[in-house]
Write a protein that holds these residues in place. Structure first.
Motif, PDB file in Angstrom:
ATOM      1  N   TYR A  15       5.093   9.156  -6.847  1.00 34.02           N
ATOM      2  CA  TYR A  15       6.200   9.995  -6.382  1.00 34.02           C
ATOM      3  C   TYR A  15       6.422  11.179  -7.323  1.00 34.02           C
ATOM      4  CZ  TYR A  15       7.749   6.459  -2.990  1.00 34.02           C
ATOM      5  OH  TYR A  15       7.827   5.595  -1.935  1.00 34.02           O
ATOM      6  N   LEU A  16       6.398  10.903  -8.633  1.00 40.13           N
ATOM      7  CA  LEU A  16       6.657  11.958  -9.606  1.00 40.13           C
ATOM      8  C   LEU A  16       5.524  12.976  -9.670  1.00 40.13           C
ATOM      9  CD1 LEU A  16       8.279   9.887 -12.473  1.00 40.13           C
ATOM     10  CD2 LEU A  16       9.397  11.579 -11.024  1.00 40.13           C
ATOM     11  N   SER A  17       4.324  12.579  -9.280  1.00 36.16           N
ATOM     12  CA  SER A  17       3.218  13.537  -9.287  1.00 36.16           C
ATOM     13  C   SER A  17       3.352  14.545  -8.147  1.00 36.16           C
ATOM     14  CB  SER A  17       1.870  12.816  -9.187  1.00 36.16           C
ATOM     15  OG  SER A  17       1.697  12.258  -7.903  1.00 36.16           O
ATOM     16  N   MET A  18       4.100  14.179  -7.108  1.00 35.85           N
ATOM     17  CA  MET A  18       4.295  15.100  -5.981  1.00 35.85           C
ATOM     18  C   MET A  18       5.367  16.133  -6.269  1.00 35.85           C
ATOM     19  SD  MET A  18       4.009  12.644  -2.712  1.00 35.85           S
ATOM     20  CE  MET A  18       3.334  11.020  -3.005  1.00 35.85           C
ATOM     21  N   ARG A  19       6.477  15.699  -6.880  1.00 35.55           N
ATOM     22  CA  ARG A  19       7.565  16.598  -7.255  1.00 35.55           C
ATOM     23  C   ARG A  19       8.513  15.851  -8.174  1.00 35.55           C
ATOM     24  NH1 ARG A  19      12.498  15.521  -4.953  1.00 35.55           N
ATOM     25  NH2 ARG A  19      12.489  14.310  -3.037  1.00 35.55           N
ATOM     26  N   GLU A  20       9.417  16.575  -8.802  1.00 37.18           N
ATOM     27  CA  GLU A  20      10.430  15.957  -9.660  1.00 37.18           C
ATOM     28  C   GLU A  20      11.432  15.198  -8.796  1.00 37.18           C
ATOM     29  OE1 GLU A  20      10.637  15.784 -12.953  1.00 37.18           O
ATOM     30  OE2 GLU A  20       8.910  17.060 -13.306  1.00 37.18           O
ATOM     31  N   HIS A  21      11.902  14.066  -9.296  1.00 37.64           N
ATOM     32  CA  HIS A  21      12.915  13.264  -8.613  1.00 37.64           C
ATOM     33  C   HIS A  21      14.057  12.988  -9.580  1.00 37.64           C
ATOM     34  CE1 HIS A  21       9.551  12.458  -5.933  1.00 37.64           C
ATOM     35  NE2 HIS A  21      10.373  11.883  -5.087  1.00 37.64           N
ATOM     36  N   SER A  22      15.253  12.817  -9.050  1.00 39.33           N
ATOM     37  CA  SER A  22      16.362  12.375  -9.888  1.00 39.33           C
ATOM     38  C   SER A  22      16.230  10.871 -10.074  1.00 39.33           C
ATOM     39  CB  SER A  22      17.702  12.711  -9.232  1.00 39.33           C
ATOM     40  OG  SER A  22      17.899  11.918  -8.079  1.00 39.33           O
ATOM     41  N   ARG A  23      16.905  10.359 -11.072  1.00 36.49           N
ATOM     42  CA  ARG A  23      16.859   8.927 -11.326  1.00 36.49           C
ATOM     43  C   ARG A  23      17.385   8.157 -10.115  1.00 36.49           C
ATOM     44  NH1 ARG A  23      16.904   5.458 -16.030  1.00 36.49           N
ATOM     45  NH2 ARG A  23      17.870   3.483 -15.445  1.00 36.49           N
ATOM     46  N   LEU A  24      18.462   8.645  -9.526  1.00 37.08           N
ATOM     47  CA  LEU A  24      19.067   7.999  -8.363  1.00 37.08           C
ATOM     48  C   LEU A  24      18.098   7.973  -7.188  1.00 37.08           C
ATOM     49  CD1 LEU A  24      21.690   6.851  -7.041  1.00 37.08           C
ATOM     50  CD2 LEU A  24      22.190   9.209  -6.395  1.00 37.08           C
TER      51      LEU A  24
END
Length: 151
Positions: A15-24
């Motif tokens: 998921y993080l390799s596709m784009r930045e995510h928030s912790r939530l």
């Protein structure tokens, strides 16, 4: 052939390799795939410790993606929905407020190529910008700029 099951950490990295995510947001996505005995919070803590998950990077990424299309209020509301810290939000608010009127003017120029013909058309354009989260001052400045550019 059976599908390969990803671990929670592997899924999080994908998921993080596709784009930045928030912790939530990342926690919600991982919770759907967590098996009994797996701790989503521990995975998130490990990713933050390894600097792979960052609220600051997420906030910068979201602002960068949304600034060309939306006003300050809409961007800040979205940041709050991701539970970004108030201190970060106040810094972002200061940065965004510098060019809000210019961004509103650019959006109007892309959508409408001529000045408003009458008061009804002007109100329609103002509502358009208002729905995108622009402040009243930025809306007035953008409408005024569009009217004066074509005179």
């Amino acid at each position: 052939m059976a599908k390969l099951q990803l671990s929670l950490k592997g899924r999080a990295l994908r998921y993080l390799s596709m784009r930045e995510h928030s912790r939530l947001e990342l926690g919600r996505k991982l919770a759907r795939h967590a098996q009994e005995g797996e701790d989503v919070e521990a995975v998130l803590d490990a990713l933050e410790a390894a600097k792979l998950l960052s609220q600051e990077r997420f906030a910068e990424s979201l602002v960068h993606r949304r600034a060309a299309r939306f006003g300050n209020q809409r961007i800040l509301t979205e940041l709050q929905s991701h539970r970004i810290e108030d201190e970060s939000i106040s810094q972002i608010r200061e940065q965004l407020s510098k060019d809000e009127a210019e961004r509103a003017r650019a959006i109007l120029a892309r959508k409408y190529h001529s000045p408003p013909a009458d008061a009804a058309e002007r109100a329609k354009r103002m509502r358009f910008l208002q729905q995108r989260g622009f402040s009243h001052d930025a809306i007035r400045a953008a409408i005024r700029a569009q009217e004066t550019d074509d005179e």
